[in-house]
Design a protein around this motif. Structure first.
Motif, PDB file in Angstrom:
ATOM      1  N   LEU A  34     -66.217 -18.496 -22.773  1.00 52.20           N
ATOM      2  CA  LEU A  34     -65.389 -18.592 -21.578  1.00 52.20           C
ATOM      3  C   LEU A  34     -65.738 -17.423 -20.672  1.00 52.20           C
ATOM      4  O   LEU A  34     -65.672 -16.271 -21.093  1.00 52.20           O
ATOM      5  CB  LEU A  34     -63.912 -18.545 -21.976  1.00 52.20           C
ATOM      6  CG  LEU A  34     -62.851 -18.464 -20.883  1.00 52.20           C
ATOM      7  CD1 LEU A  34     -62.848 -19.737 -20.052  1.00 52.20           C
ATOM      8  CD2 LEU A  34     -61.481 -18.236 -21.517  1.00 52.20           C
ATOM      9  N   SER A  35     -66.127 -17.700 -19.424  1.00 53.37           N
ATOM     10  CA  SER A  35     -66.549 -16.653 -18.489  1.00 53.37           C
ATOM     11  C   SER A  35     -65.712 -16.731 -17.220  1.00 53.37           C
ATOM     12  O   SER A  35     -65.417 -17.816 -16.722  1.00 53.37           O
ATOM     13  CB  SER A  35     -68.036 -16.818 -18.151  1.00 53.37           C
ATOM     14  OG  SER A  35     -68.474 -15.819 -17.243  1.00 53.37           O
ATOM     15  N   LEU A  36     -65.341 -15.571 -16.685  1.00 54.32           N
ATOM     16  CA  LEU A  36     -64.558 -15.469 -15.453  1.00 54.32           C
ATOM     17  C   LEU A  36     -65.465 -14.990 -14.326  1.00 54.32           C
ATOM     18  O   LEU A  36     -66.228 -14.034 -14.498  1.00 54.32           O
ATOM     19  CB  LEU A  36     -63.404 -14.488 -15.654  1.00 54.32           C
ATOM     20  CG  LEU A  36     -62.491 -14.198 -14.455  1.00 54.32           C
ATOM     21  CD1 LEU A  36     -61.667 -15.432 -14.093  1.00 54.32           C
ATOM     22  CD2 LEU A  36     -61.571 -13.010 -14.767  1.00 54.32           C
ATOM     23  N   LEU A  91     -63.191 -20.157 -13.744  1.00 52.82           N
ATOM     24  CA  LEU A  91     -63.565 -19.942 -15.135  1.00 52.82           C
ATOM     25  C   LEU A  91     -64.630 -20.965 -15.510  1.00 52.82           C
ATOM     26  O   LEU A  91     -64.647 -22.084 -14.978  1.00 52.82           O
ATOM     27  CB  LEU A  91     -62.363 -20.115 -16.060  1.00 52.82           C
ATOM     28  CG  LEU A  91     -61.281 -19.046 -16.012  1.00 52.82           C
ATOM     29  CD1 LEU A  91     -59.958 -19.645 -16.461  1.00 52.82           C
ATOM     30  CD2 LEU A  91     -61.647 -17.865 -16.886  1.00 52.82           C
ATOM     31  N   THR A 147     -66.408 -22.784 -18.979  1.00 50.64           N
ATOM     32  CA  THR A 147     -66.407 -22.990 -20.423  1.00 50.64           C
ATOM     33  C   THR A 147     -67.701 -23.664 -20.849  1.00 50.64           C
ATOM     34  O   THR A 147     -68.170 -24.604 -20.201  1.00 50.64           O
ATOM     35  CB  THR A 147     -65.220 -23.863 -20.863  1.00 50.64           C
ATOM     36  OG1 THR A 147     -65.157 -25.048 -20.047  1.00 50.64           O
ATOM     37  CG2 THR A 147     -63.912 -23.107 -20.733  1.00 50.64           C
ATOM     38  N   THR A 199     -58.825 -21.074 -11.153  1.00 50.31           N
ATOM     39  CA  THR A 199     -57.711 -20.258 -11.635  1.00 50.31           C
ATOM     40  C   THR A 199     -56.469 -20.448 -10.772  1.00 50.31           C
ATOM     41  O   THR A 199     -55.382 -20.010 -11.147  1.00 50.31           O
ATOM     42  CB  THR A 199     -58.094 -18.766 -11.659  1.00 50.31           C
ATOM     43  OG1 THR A 199     -58.548 -18.365 -10.349  1.00 50.31           O
ATOM     44  CG2 THR A 199     -59.191 -18.497 -12.672  1.00 50.31           C
ATOM     45  N   GLN A 229     -59.817 -14.590 -21.854  1.00 51.44           N
ATOM     46  CA  GLN A 229     -59.906 -13.991 -20.527  1.00 51.44           C
ATOM     47  C   GLN A 229     -58.488 -13.795 -19.993  1.00 51.44           C
ATOM     48  O   GLN A 229     -57.565 -14.536 -20.368  1.00 51.44           O
ATOM     49  CB  GLN A 229     -60.709 -14.859 -19.556  1.00 51.44           C
ATOM     50  CG  GLN A 229     -62.185 -14.956 -19.846  1.00 51.44           C
ATOM     51  CD  GLN A 229     -62.949 -13.673 -19.576  1.00 51.44           C
ATOM     52  OE1 GLN A 229     -62.429 -12.741 -18.964  1.00 51.44           O
ATOM     53  NE2 GLN A 229     -64.190 -13.629 -20.026  1.00 51.44           N
ATOM     54  N   TYR A 287     -56.011 -16.790 -20.901  1.00 48.80           N
ATOM     55  CA  TYR A 287     -56.783 -17.997 -21.169  1.00 48.80           C
ATOM     56  C   TYR A 287     -57.428 -17.853 -22.544  1.00 48.80           C
ATOM     57  O   TYR A 287     -58.084 -16.843 -22.828  1.00 48.80           O
ATOM     58  CB  TYR A 287     -57.882 -18.188 -20.121  1.00 48.80           C
ATOM     59  CG  TYR A 287     -57.368 -18.349 -18.704  1.00 48.80           C
ATOM     60  CD1 TYR A 287     -57.171 -19.618 -18.154  1.00 48.80           C
ATOM     61  CD2 TYR A 287     -57.085 -17.243 -17.909  1.00 48.80           C
ATOM     62  CE1 TYR A 287     -56.706 -19.787 -16.854  1.00 48.80           C
ATOM     63  CE2 TYR A 287     -56.620 -17.392 -16.605  1.00 48.80           C
ATOM     64  CZ  TYR A 287     -56.432 -18.660 -16.084  1.00 48.80           C
ATOM     65  OH  TYR A 287     -55.970 -18.811 -14.799  1.00 48.80           O
TER      66      TYR A 287
END
Length: 381
Positions: free
Chosen positions: A21-23, A30, A32, A44, A323, A330
């Motif tokens: 998972l990256s922001l 985000l 996935t 978001t 995150q 999250y």
């Protein structure tokens, strides 16, 4: 201590476990990456899926999100670059001969580590391989990057006319290697671990690198000289994840604990317990330490006292990544779901209108259910 947090949403679009998972840097999205071979982009603002990235021929191991582009790597031996707005694949980076398990974007470089025992450097813009780093005797599991400008004081910077970039790799061959990006040559091999190196974290201004291993230890190194500075030995299981915050080092382990260390001295100052399985991920935020575990629960601890403040229940399998943004937590799990929680309750704050209310305003066909005194998460199909 609250026995359970209440998930605001459960996003079930993926057809397989979520591995990462990256922001985005601007906090608007985000990303996935999943066992189903696809990545999904989430807003978001409303927690809706706004993009579906399809094209990989096997599962996605890791992903990285920038504001305008996204990167994914896969067991199909490739890395892909995607347009965030259109979900179109912009480039495919080919060259690895086995699973690509980690990528890192730094400056104009894209770095990758693979089970083929190599790491590689690619040009983000020109979409071609710049360098190959060959020398590990087994899989490359984790990556870090630093520049000579990051570690030099002003007088040294005057002497150093050109900034030099270095890649750090950790491997199942028990070593950490530091490489010149420009030439691909190995600058240092850091010897000391007796097990696979699973995680790395850098403190470039202090010229320190921290590495965690299946040998149950954390080691700290001078990244310029390669000297081993300290060995932290209190864990009773593999060290899986690390995070450095204000010279406090947090380490999650297969021994079901997180430990907090003073980075300067190596002194252990806190242990966070109650996990029933390995600690797979952790994140510090505003005095709270959030953890994800193989027991399918996320937890929130007071970072200073070690007191458990809340358990977030609902996932069915291991939580792989966490995150935090805009007072929302999250959690991404191998059960294939992305769950969204209000973290204000952990801080003793009252839920307010705004981003939280938008989550409910944007739900379609959702109902609230009460079970055991807790609000059940509502699944979004």
């Amino acid at each position: 201590m609250g026995s359970s947090g209440s998930a605001l949403k459960v996003c079930t679009d993926h057809q397989g476990g979520i591995n990462w998972l990256s922001l985005s840097p601007d906090g608007q999205h985000l990303l996935t990456g999943s066992e189903d071979g696809t990545a999904r982009l989430w807003s978001t603002a409303d927690s809706q899926c706004h993009g579906h990235f399809q094209g990989h021929e096997s599962y996605i191991t890791f992903c990285h999100l920038e504001n305008e582009v996204a990167f994914t790597c896969s067991a199909d031996h490739t890395i892909r670059k995607w347009d965030v707005m259109t979900s179109q694949c912009l480039a495919i980076y080919r060259g690895h001969t086995s699973i690509v398990n980690r990528i890192l974007v730094a400056k104009d470089y894209l770095f990758s580590g693979s089970y083929d025992r190599t790491a590689r450097c690619w040009s983000v813009d020109k979409e071609k391989q710049i360098q190959e780093f060959r020398g590990h005797r087994n899989c490359v599991l984790t990556l870090a990057h630093w520049s000579s400008r990051d570690v030099l004081d002003e007088s040294e910077q005057e002497q150093e006319k050109l900034s030099r970039d270095f890649l750090v790799t950790g491997s199942t061959d028990c070593t950490v290697k530091v490489w010149w990006v420009s030439s691909g040559r190995c600058y240092q091999t850091l010897l000391g671990h007796t097990g696979a190196v699973l995680c790395l974290t850098l403190d470039a201004p202090n010229r320190e690198l921290f590495s965690g291993s299946t040998d149950y230890t954390i080691r700290t190194w001078n990244i310029v000289t390669g000297e081993q500075l300290k060995v932290f030995k209190e864990h009773q299981g593999s060290v899986i994840c690390l995070e450095l915050v204000n010279r406090y080092l947090y380490s999650g382990s297969a021994d079901k604990t997180v430990k907090c260390w003073l980075a300067d001295t190596g002194e252990q100052v806190q242990t966070y317990k109650t996990h029933k399985h390995s600690v797979s991920t952790l994140k510090y935020h505003a005095g709270i330490l959030f953890t994800g575990s193989g027991d399918a629960c996320a937890r929130a601890f007071n970072s200073k006292t070690g007191v458990l403040q809340r358990i977030f229940r609902g996932h069915k399998f291991i939580i792989n990544c966490i995150q935090i943004h805009n007072e929302l937590l999250y959690t991404a799990s191998h059960d294939g779901t992305l769950r969204i929680w209000d973290e204000r309750s952990v801080q003793g704050k009252s839920p307010q209108k705004g981003s939280l209310s938008r989550l409910f305003n944007n739900r379609v066909g959702c109902t609230e259910q009460q079970e055991n005194g807790e609000l059940e998460a509502v699944e979004l199909m």
